[in-house]
Design a protein around this motif. Structure first.
Motif, PDB file in Angstrom:
ATOM      1  N   HIS A 173       0.300  -1.069  -0.232  1.00 44.68           N
ATOM      2  CA  HIS A 173      -0.059  -0.323  -0.524  1.00 44.68           C
ATOM      3  C   HIS A 173       1.162   0.985   0.081  1.00 44.68           C
ATOM      4  O   HIS A 173       2.304   1.023   0.691  1.00 44.68           O
ATOM      5  CB  HIS A 173      -1.034   0.018   1.230  1.00 44.68           C
ATOM      6  CG  HIS A 173      -0.212   0.013   2.278  1.00 44.68           C
ATOM      7  ND1 HIS A 173       0.322   0.929   3.252  1.00 44.68           N
ATOM      8  CD2 HIS A 173      -0.460  -0.821   3.196  1.00 44.68           C
ATOM      9  CE1 HIS A 173       1.075  -0.402   4.005  1.00 44.68           C
ATOM     10  NE2 HIS A 173       0.031  -0.963   4.405  1.00 44.68           N
ATOM     11  N   ASP A 174       0.385   2.007   0.095  1.00 44.39           N
ATOM     12  CA  ASP A 174       0.557   3.623  -0.278  1.00 44.39           C
ATOM     13  C   ASP A 174       1.799   3.957   0.629  1.00 44.39           C
ATOM     14  O   ASP A 174       3.033   4.996   1.091  1.00 44.39           O
ATOM     15  CB  ASP A 174      -0.306   4.436  -0.226  1.00 44.39           C
ATOM     16  CG  ASP A 174      -1.250   4.859   0.191  1.00 44.39           C
ATOM     17  OD1 ASP A 174      -1.344   4.062   1.208  1.00 44.39           O
ATOM     18  OD2 ASP A 174      -2.032   5.474   1.243  1.00 44.39           O
ATOM     19  N   SER A 175       1.689   3.364   1.944  1.00 42.59           N
ATOM     20  CA  SER A 175       2.598   3.648   3.174  1.00 42.59           C
ATOM     21  C   SER A 175       3.516   3.243   3.039  1.00 42.59           C
ATOM     22  O   SER A 175       4.295   4.002   3.513  1.00 42.59           O
ATOM     23  CB  SER A 175       1.375   3.379   4.579  1.00 42.59           C
ATOM     24  OG  SER A 175       2.006   3.677   5.414  1.00 42.59           O
ATOM     25  N   LEU A 216       0.672   9.952  -1.811  1.00 45.62           N
ATOM     26  CA  LEU A 216      -0.107   9.461  -3.196  1.00 45.62           C
ATOM     27  C   LEU A 216       0.296   9.994  -4.252  1.00 45.62           C
ATOM     28  O   LEU A 216      -0.109   9.098  -4.808  1.00 45.62           O
ATOM     29  CB  LEU A 216      -1.431  10.283  -2.421  1.00 45.62           C
ATOM     30  CG  LEU A 216      -2.783   9.443  -1.627  1.00 45.62           C
ATOM     31  CD1 LEU A 216      -4.087  10.123  -1.849  1.00 45.62           C
ATOM     32  CD2 LEU A 216      -2.631   8.086  -2.658  1.00 45.62           C
ATOM     33  N   TYR A 246      -3.527   6.748   2.526  1.00 47.40           N
ATOM     34  CA  TYR A 246      -2.704   8.282   2.952  1.00 47.40           C
ATOM     35  C   TYR A 246      -4.525   9.104   1.726  1.00 47.40           C
ATOM     36  O   TYR A 246      -3.786   9.848   1.205  1.00 47.40           O
ATOM     37  CB  TYR A 246      -2.112   8.647   2.178  1.00 47.40           C
ATOM     38  CG  TYR A 246      -0.846   9.048   3.522  1.00 47.40           C
ATOM     39  CD1 TYR A 246      -0.854   9.190   4.551  1.00 47.40           C
ATOM     40  CD2 TYR A 246       0.287   7.897   3.156  1.00 47.40           C
ATOM     41  CE1 TYR A 246      -0.119   9.408   5.434  1.00 47.40           C
ATOM     42  CE2 TYR A 246       0.874   7.738   4.660  1.00 47.40           C
ATOM     43  CZ  TYR A 246       1.208   8.393   5.451  1.00 47.40           C
ATOM     44  OH  TYR A 246       1.603   8.069   6.299  1.00 47.40           O
ATOM     45  N   VAL A 247      -5.847   8.242   2.286  1.00 44.71           N
ATOM     46  CA  VAL A 247      -6.472   8.449   0.892  1.00 44.71           C
ATOM     47  C   VAL A 247      -7.967   9.260   2.083  1.00 44.71           C
ATOM     48  O   VAL A 247      -7.606   7.552   3.241  1.00 44.71           O
ATOM     49  CB  VAL A 247      -7.118   7.212   0.540  1.00 44.71           C
ATOM     50  CG1 VAL A 247      -8.257   8.042  -0.326  1.00 44.71           C
ATOM     51  CG2 VAL A 247      -5.924   6.825  -0.505  1.00 44.71           C
ATOM     52  N   ALA A 290      -3.833   1.896  -3.271  1.00 47.66           N
ATOM     53  CA  ALA A 290      -3.284   3.446  -1.851  1.00 47.66           C
ATOM     54  C   ALA A 290      -4.731   3.005  -1.265  1.00 47.66           C
ATOM     55  O   ALA A 290      -6.079   3.739  -1.686  1.00 47.66           O
ATOM     56  CB  ALA A 290      -3.807   4.902  -2.889  1.00 47.66           C
ATOM     57  N   ASP A 291      -4.117   2.967   0.188  1.00 45.66           N
ATOM     58  CA  ASP A 291      -5.854   3.216   1.093  1.00 45.66           C
ATOM     59  C   ASP A 291      -5.274   3.530   2.218  1.00 45.66           C
ATOM     60  O   ASP A 291      -6.226   4.113   3.009  1.00 45.66           O
ATOM     61  CB  ASP A 291      -6.328   2.008   1.539  1.00 45.66           C
ATOM     62  CG  ASP A 291      -5.124   0.575   1.618  1.00 45.66           C
ATOM     63  OD1 ASP A 291      -3.265   1.526   1.795  1.00 45.66           O
ATOM     64  OD2 ASP A 291      -4.974  -0.226   1.864  1.00 45.66           O
ATOM     65  N   THR A 323       2.875   7.467  -4.860  1.00 47.38           N
ATOM     66  CA  THR A 323       3.512   5.806  -5.511  1.00 47.38           C
ATOM     67  C   THR A 323       2.232   5.934  -6.851  1.00 47.38           C
ATOM     68  O   THR A 323       2.221   4.941  -7.205  1.00 47.38           O
ATOM     69  CB  THR A 323       1.261   5.860  -4.056  1.00 47.38           C
ATOM     70  OG1 THR A 323       1.815   6.070  -3.098  1.00 47.38           O
ATOM     71  CG2 THR A 323       1.167   4.963  -3.909  1.00 47.38           C
ATOM     72  N   ARG A 324       0.972   7.160  -7.254  1.00 47.93           N
ATOM     73  CA  ARG A 324       0.736   6.794  -8.524  1.00 47.93           C
ATOM     74  C   ARG A 324       1.911   7.178  -9.272  1.00 47.93           C
ATOM     75  O   ARG A 324       2.101   6.517 -10.384  1.00 47.93           O
ATOM     76  CB  ARG A 324       0.038   8.117  -8.692  1.00 47.93           C
ATOM     77  CG  ARG A 324      -1.281   8.304  -7.730  1.00 47.93           C
ATOM     78  CD  ARG A 324      -2.314   9.506  -8.053  1.00 47.93           C
ATOM     79  NE  ARG A 324      -3.496   8.963  -7.148  1.00 47.93           N
ATOM     80  CZ  ARG A 324      -3.975  10.086  -6.084  1.00 47.93           C
ATOM     81  NH1 ARG A 324      -3.361  11.435  -6.482  1.00 47.93           N
ATOM     82  NH2 ARG A 324      -4.825   9.841  -5.442  1.00 47.93           N
ATOM     83  N   ASP A 327      -6.981   2.738  -6.831  1.00 50.85           N
ATOM     84  CA  ASP A 327      -6.349   4.043  -6.348  1.00 50.85           C
ATOM     85  C   ASP A 327      -8.054   4.593  -5.561  1.00 50.85           C
ATOM     86  O   ASP A 327      -8.663   4.768  -6.126  1.00 50.85           O
ATOM     87  CB  ASP A 327      -6.084   5.041  -7.205  1.00 50.85           C
ATOM     88  CG  ASP A 327      -4.810   6.756  -7.088  1.00 50.85           C
ATOM     89  OD1 ASP A 327      -5.478   6.654  -5.189  1.00 50.85           O
ATOM     90  OD2 ASP A 327      -5.220   7.129  -8.157  1.00 50.85           O
TER      91      ASP A 327
END
Lengths: 174, 464
Positions: free
Chosen positions: B54-56, B98, B86-87, B83-84, B101-102, B114
């Motif tokens: 994931h994003d973290s 984010l 920092y969403v 991505a979950d 990440t993208r 996303d």
């Protein structure tokens, strides 16, 4: 390799939110590590010195997979963690990052005096010897026999962690 | 006493293997030939079928290691990024994470979800998991994948970087601890209550970082999302993985998920394509890898579902679980239905059943953050979301949110919260003076209506 410092003593269930609080996790490590263990001992991050050893109870590092929990300790200079037991992911992360983690030998051979981790007082001088797998406290005469790590993990620790192992592999082109 | 479920499967398995379900999967992933080589405690190197992050803990942590090694991905088709954490990005640092990440997903050409939901829920709903796979996840609740017969476990980001570079990971062949549930669950008693009861009895190190496997007649009656709740909280038992042997329900879920998701229909990386290449080791073969029989397990703990009552884990440990009626009248300020553990479609349906026609107590904030967009859409179609709105709940975006202490909704000082999440460690969900009780979505919803921790069998629609 004996390392010398003092002991920092903690109880059971020191979790990853205590070691690396979620609210600071997006900060750079230099800032994040200043919050390490602050909710159980506000002095830790500012007073811990290179070579100090953490002595703890059961389930040290339970919780999240965030490896900042182990990295913060390493970056603060902690020479190793000796605990009754560890959270499994924390244990893997620590080895991967080159932070020694040990548990007491389950049945120490006679005639070793039967000391327990809980006999160690906070702030007393300690030496952690990886090769001999011992934790020695000269002032109180306590010697704790530690469970030796499997060769595979010991080699990774001695190499300095997983990245160091991979460096060899990628440089040698295998 | 052994129930018939174990006895039957014991026969089937015994004909083919002297290994537990976990050992079979690891044996296959490590390429060991004979069963003799798959020996408990041995350290083996496994081929990874899928890596999820994931994003973290993901790109921002693994990319520096990959660059340092000058390494590419072992196989972009076997990497899924979600991505979950920092969403939604509500401040500059989160936005930067984010964005990184993208960009990474595009550069490295991996499958990327996303804002679609929480990784542990998105992964199976999009059909990425199948029985017999060895899967790593960059998150401690990765054992969730065990509900689909995958050996899935959480790892840190350095180790994830190593997996991305090499496609391999070391494992110590685990023992198997059976958690044997029999009997029919009473009304409004759930997988979450089963799990809290197990945490209460075995403690947070009861899993000894070995494999736990849920067996017995009760397990087969549970839907897939309830099974996910059990495997998800294998983490709270201190196990490396939590497994449930696949059955028809498992295979129906996977088939449907893959049919409905174009991205995974022609999934290159995971089991399906591999199966096409190697008929001898097909998905259908691995779907017949049954439960571990008692004689091969190292421990077995028996539980009676029929006498279980709703459970609540008091601050600050999931192991502080007691029956709800043992809690003295305890007021709550926040009731939270959220996370991979407690806000899947099935969890939302439980909460809605209690909240239908009810109003949240005026001293309580009920906050609901659905675990995935697909689950939220289904809840909307079935009118569950309007039940929540009518009851006075506040809906947050589908993301990890308060459970992981992320975002602006973190619990404030001295807040008492009842939550359908997995962990109530001190300070995890907010200020260190906040206190969290863990419970099922039924119990959280009933407590939101009453204003204090309440038995869901005494509240809401159908109250006794």
């Amino acid at each position: 390799m004996a390392v010398d410092g003092v002991s920092w003593v903690f109880g059971d269930n020191i979790d990853t939110d205590v070691l690396a609080p979620g609210q600071y996790i997006k900060l750079p490590m230099e800032e994040l590590m200043q919050h390490c263990l602050e909710s159980v001992d506000g002095r830790f991050a500012s007073q811990v010195k290179a070579g100090d050893v953490i002595v703890a109870g059961n389930n040290f590092g339970i919780g999240s997979s965030r490896e900042q929990a182990a990295l913060a300790l390493k970056e603060l200079g902690v020479a190793g963690v000796v605990a009754e037991s560890f959270g499994g992911i924390f244990f893997r992360n620590a080895i991967n990052l080159g932070l020694p983690v040990f548990t007491p030998l389950k049945s120490p051979p006679a005639p070793t005096p039967q000391f327990r981790l809980s006999d160690i007082r906070a702030g007393e001088p300690v030496s952690l010897c990886l090769q001999q797998a011992t934790l020695v406290c000269p002032d109180s005469g306590i010697t704790i026999q530690l469970q030796p790590l499997p060769d595979f993990l010991m080699q990774m620790l001695e190499a300095g962690g997983l990245v160091a192992v991979l460096e060899k592999r990628f440089k040698s082109g295998s | 006493m052994l129930d018939t479920h174990i006895s039957d499967t014991a026969k089937t398995l015994h004909e083919t293997s002297n290994l537990t379900l976990a050992q079979r999967i690891i044996g296959k992933a490590s390429g060991l030939d004979g069963e003799a080589e798959v020996s408990v405690g041995n350290i083996v190197t496994c081929k990874v079928d899928l890596a999820m992050m994931h994003d973290s803990g993901g790109p921002r942590r693994v990319e520096p290691v990959l660059q340092h090694l000058n390494a590419g991905l072992f196989d972009p088709d076997k990497v899924v990024l979600v991505a979950d954490h920092y969403v939604p990005a509500d401040e500059p640092e989160s936005r930067a994470i984010l964005e990184l990440t993208r960009q990474w997903a595009i550069q490295r050409q991996v499958t990327f979800y996303d804002g679609e939901g929480i990784c542990h829920v998105v992964l199976p709903e999009r059909g990425h998991l199948a029985p017999g796979m060895l899967v790593v996840g960059g998150d401690s609740h990765s054992p969730t994948g065990g509900a689909f017969g995958s050996y899935m476990f959480g790892i840190g980001s350095t180790e994830m970087a190593a997996v991305l570079a090499t496609g391999e990971i070391w494992l110590q062949i685990p023992q198997t601890i059976l958690l044997n549930w029999n009997g029919v669950l009473p009304e409004r008693v759930t997988a979450k209550d089963m799990m809290l009861a197990m945490c209460g009895r075995l403690g947070m190190s009861g899993g000894r970082y070995q494999a736990v496997e849920y067996v017995g007649s009760t397990i087969g009656t549970l839907g897939m999302q309830e099974r996910m709740t059990l495997c998800n909280m294998a983490a709270e038992l201190g196990a490396q993985a939590g497994l449930i042997a696949p059955d028809n329900r498992t295979m129906e879920f996977i088939t449907k998920a893959r049919r409905h998701n174009r991205q995974t229909q022609n999934l290159v990386g995971s089991a399906l394509m591999d199966d096409k290449r190697a008929n001898a080791d097909s998905l259908s073969t691995r779907s017949t890898w049954h439960s571990t029989p008692l004689q091969l397990a190292d421990e077995c703990h028996d539980f009676d579902a029929s006498t279980l009552s709703p459970q609540v884990a008091a601050p600050h440990s999931p192991a502080n679980a007691v029956a709800v009626n043992e809690i003295e009248r305890q007021s709550v300020d926040v009731a939270y239905i959220g996370a991979c553990t407690g806000a899947k479609y099935t969890d939302l349906a439980m909460a809605a059943e209690v909240l239908a026609g009810q109003t949240v107590n005026n001293k309580v904030q009920l906050i609901i953050a659905p675990a995935s967009r697909q689950d939220q859409e289904r809840a909307e179609q079935e009118g569950l979301m309007s039940v929540f709105e009518d009851a006075g709940a506040r809906i947050l975006p589908t993301a990890c949110g308060i459970c992981a202490g992320y975002g602006s909704e973190r619990l404030g000082a001295d807040i008492n919260c009842i939550s359908s999440t997995a962990r109530n460690f001190k300070g995890r969900m907010g200020e260190s003076s906040s206190r969290v009780w863990l419970a099922s979505p039924y119990t959280v919803a009933a407590s939101a209506v009453a204003g204090y921790i309440s038995d869901p069998r005494m509240h809401g629609d159908g109250a006794g």
